[in-house]
Write an enzyme that holds these catalytic residues in place. Structure first.
Site, short mmCIF file in Angstrom:
data_model
loop_
_atom_site.label_atom_id
_atom_site.label_comp_id
_atom_site.label_asym_id
_atom_site.label_seq_id
_atom_site.Cartn_x
_atom_site.Cartn_y
_atom_site.Cartn_z
N GLU A 79 -24.25 6.09 -15.59
CA GLU A 79 -24.16 4.64 -15.72
C GLU A 79 -25.52 4.06 -16.07
O GLU A 79 -25.74 2.86 -15.95
CB GLU A 79 -23.55 4.02 -14.47
CG GLU A 79 -24.28 4.32 -13.19
CD GLU A 79 -23.65 3.58 -12.02
OE1 GLU A 79 -22.54 3.95 -11.65
OE2 GLU A 79 -24.26 2.64 -11.52
N CYS A 111 -20.29 7.06 -10.03
CA CYS A 111 -20.92 8.33 -9.63
C CYS A 111 -20.05 9.55 -9.89
O CYS A 111 -20.49 10.67 -9.65
CB CYS A 111 -21.30 8.27 -8.15
SG CYS A 111 -22.45 6.94 -7.79
N THR A 152 -31.94 3.93 -1.78
CA THR A 152 -31.32 5.20 -2.14
C THR A 152 -31.19 5.44 -3.64
O THR A 152 -31.11 6.60 -4.06
CB THR A 152 -29.90 5.28 -1.53
OG1 THR A 152 -29.17 4.10 -1.88
CG2 THR A 152 -29.98 5.40 -0.02
N THR A 202 -17.14 -0.49 1.04
CA THR A 202 -17.96 0.69 0.70
C THR A 202 -17.64 1.94 1.50
O THR A 202 -17.73 3.03 0.98
CB THR A 202 -19.46 0.39 0.79
OG1 THR A 202 -19.68 -0.53 1.84
CG2 THR A 202 -20.00 -0.16 -0.50
N HIS A 235 -20.31 14.06 -2.69
CA HIS A 235 -21.18 13.00 -3.22
C HIS A 235 -22.04 12.44 -2.08
O HIS A 235 -21.59 12.31 -0.95
CB HIS A 235 -20.34 11.90 -3.86
CG HIS A 235 -21.18 10.73 -4.30
ND1 HIS A 235 -22.25 10.88 -5.15
CD2 HIS A 235 -21.13 9.40 -3.98
CE1 HIS A 235 -22.81 9.69 -5.34
NE2 HIS A 235 -22.15 8.78 -4.64
#
Ligand SMILES: [Zn+2]
Lengths: 346, 130
Positions: A79, A111, A152, A202, A235
């Site tokens: 991205e 992701c 992050t 999230t 992930h």
């Protein structure tokens, strides 16, 4: 005819620069000793998605010991494309010497864009239309200054070359599942520099729900249980989530440890689970089964089961391992970070 | 540099493709059509070595247009393991980390960009071997 696709070469790339999470916290005054990772990898001022992809791809070709002219597909999941219109894949394909008889495309799915590229490559080589197909997952992720994501959002990536399973492949894919729903957990509108995220979405309904379902479906389809896997890679948006999802699914710390890199490099988005997978291949032995599960906001998870083959032992030296690359690092302060990442905008 | 010229030079800039005199064996980068040693016009493309050592170097503080955001940066002459000499930037590196003879290897980097809207020029740079 073989019904399985294998990996003949892989390579990862982590930029040399690191910024400590406490250095970011200090600037914004919200450092209370609880940061989601220890430090993250930062792309240098002359690096971007394309340069990171090329470096990873070159290592993958060296491991594969193939002529890059024989690579028939170069797909990049990302991205952080440097151009809104002009594919990144053409630049990478040219730099590695795969042009002009090659299909390239940039894949988008937050992701999990890198593992989407895996799916396309696996089908390409199984159809027999393409001999070698390269899938890259890489990003130079950005967080809005002062936002939680800034701790992050990191840079890095990995490249994998697929072909039909043979005694030259170092691991083969024995199964894959995609699990996707429309979930508004994270987005970036066209023409915006930084993403937005909805806190309410999230955790549970996004990351955990999709990964748990993709992995459970994969294991059910294949009649496998967590103890059948030597390693598992999830992930890694932070340190906590992959550890927690592993536990919920019944995987142990020993299984996820080799691929758990977020504490040291942060979250390199489409590169995150793939760099973890590369680091796991670095230490895996023939016969080991590895679970790979990505997560992409929006949202979805791809889960794969790979079995490591004999030739992996001959594919290691002299190419640096992911852990070697993480070990070679230079710390930068926040002002250098701002210069590198172009956060000053006129 | 114009976009068409950048495009023509992509093979050499992206993949270190030089030229080699078929008559006397001398290699050139960037590629040449006529050999400077023997005058032969019989030169062929050759993939140059991706490792070498620093012959001489300097730090640039006052850059040409398009390079402003990279300052300060190091420019060096590197002798590749195949004997070819090449002018290059040294990246991921501070001036106190290199000296004459330092071993370096080729990496793919952004060289220059035409502002926020123009084309991005990519190509080789070199980096110390660790
Ligand atoms: Zn000559």
């Amino acid at each position: 005819m073989t019904k399985e696709a294998g990996i003949i070469g892989y390579g990862a790339y982590i930029p040399i620069y690191r910024i400590k999470a406490c250095e970011i916290g200090k600037i914004w005054g919200n450092y209370n000793g609880h940061v989601p990772i220890m430090e993250k990898a930062v792309a240098g001022i002359d690096e971007d998605l394309v340069t990171i992809s090329v470096e990873a791809a070159k290592y993958a070709i060296r491991r594969a010991k193939i002529d890059p002219k024989e690579i028939g597909a170069v797909y990049i999941g990302t991205e952080s494309k440097p151009y809104a219109v002009k594919p990144s894949g053409t630049i990478v394909a040219e730099a590695i010497g795969a042009t002009p008889l090659v299909v390239t495309a940039d894949f988008e799915f937050a992701c999990k864009a890198g593992t989407e590229a895996f799916q396309a490559c696996i089908d390409h080589v199984l159809s027999g239309r393409i001999k070698y197909a390269m899938a890259i997952g890489a990003d130079t992720a950005q967080g809005r200054p002062g936002d939680q994501l800034e701790y992050t959002a990191a840079s890095g990536g990995a490249a994998f070359i697929f072909t039909k399973r043979s005694n030259k492949t170092l691991a083969y894919c024995e199964g894959a599942v995609s699990f996707v729903t429309d979930t508004p957990d994270f987005w970036r509108r066209a023409h915006e520099h930084y993403p937005m995220h909805a806190e309410r979405f999230t955790g549970e309904p996004a990351y955990f729900y999709h990964i748990i379902n993709s992995v459970k479906t994969l294991m059910e389809n294949m009649g496998l249980k967590p103890s059948d896997f030597k390693y598992a890679v999830f992930h890694q948006p932070n340190t906590k989530f992959p550890v927690k999802v592993a536990k919920k699914l019944g995987f142990t710390m020993d299984q996820i440890k080799p691929g758990l890199l977020s504490p040291y490099i942060g979250n390199c988005y489409a590169g995150s689970s793939l760099v973890g997978f590369a680091a796991t291949l670095d230490v895996a032995n023939p016969g080991d089964r590895i679970l790979l599960a990505s997560y992409g906001s929006g949202a979805g998870s791809d889960a794969f089961s790979f079995v490591v083959q004999d030739i992996i032992l001959e594919k290691r030296n002299p190419i640096p391992s992911v852990r070697d690359m993480i070990g070679v690092r230079k710390y930068i302060d926040y002002s250098t970070y701002v210069k590198f990442r172009g956060k000053i905008r006129a | 540099m114009s976009v068409p010229r950048y495009w023509r030079e992509i093979p050499s800039r992206y993949r270190l493709i030089g030229s080699k005199c078929v008559n006397c064996g001398k290699t050139y980068f960037p590629p040449r059509r006529v050999c400077r040693e023997c005058g032969s016009v019989n030169l062929e493309e050759v993939k140059l070595s991706e490792q070498g050592r620093i012959i001489t170097w300097a730090t640039v503080y006052d850059p040409p247009r398009g390079f402003e955001k990279y300052v300060p940066y190091i420019v060096a002459i590197v002798e590749l393991d195949d004997g070819t000499r090449i002018m290059t930037q040294i990246t991921d590196c501070e001036p106190d980390e290199i000296q004459i003879g330092t071993r370096v290897y080729a990496v793919f980097r952004k060289i220059r960009e035409e502002g926020e809207s123009g084309i991005i020029y990519y190509g080789y740079k070199f980096k110390p071997l660790k």
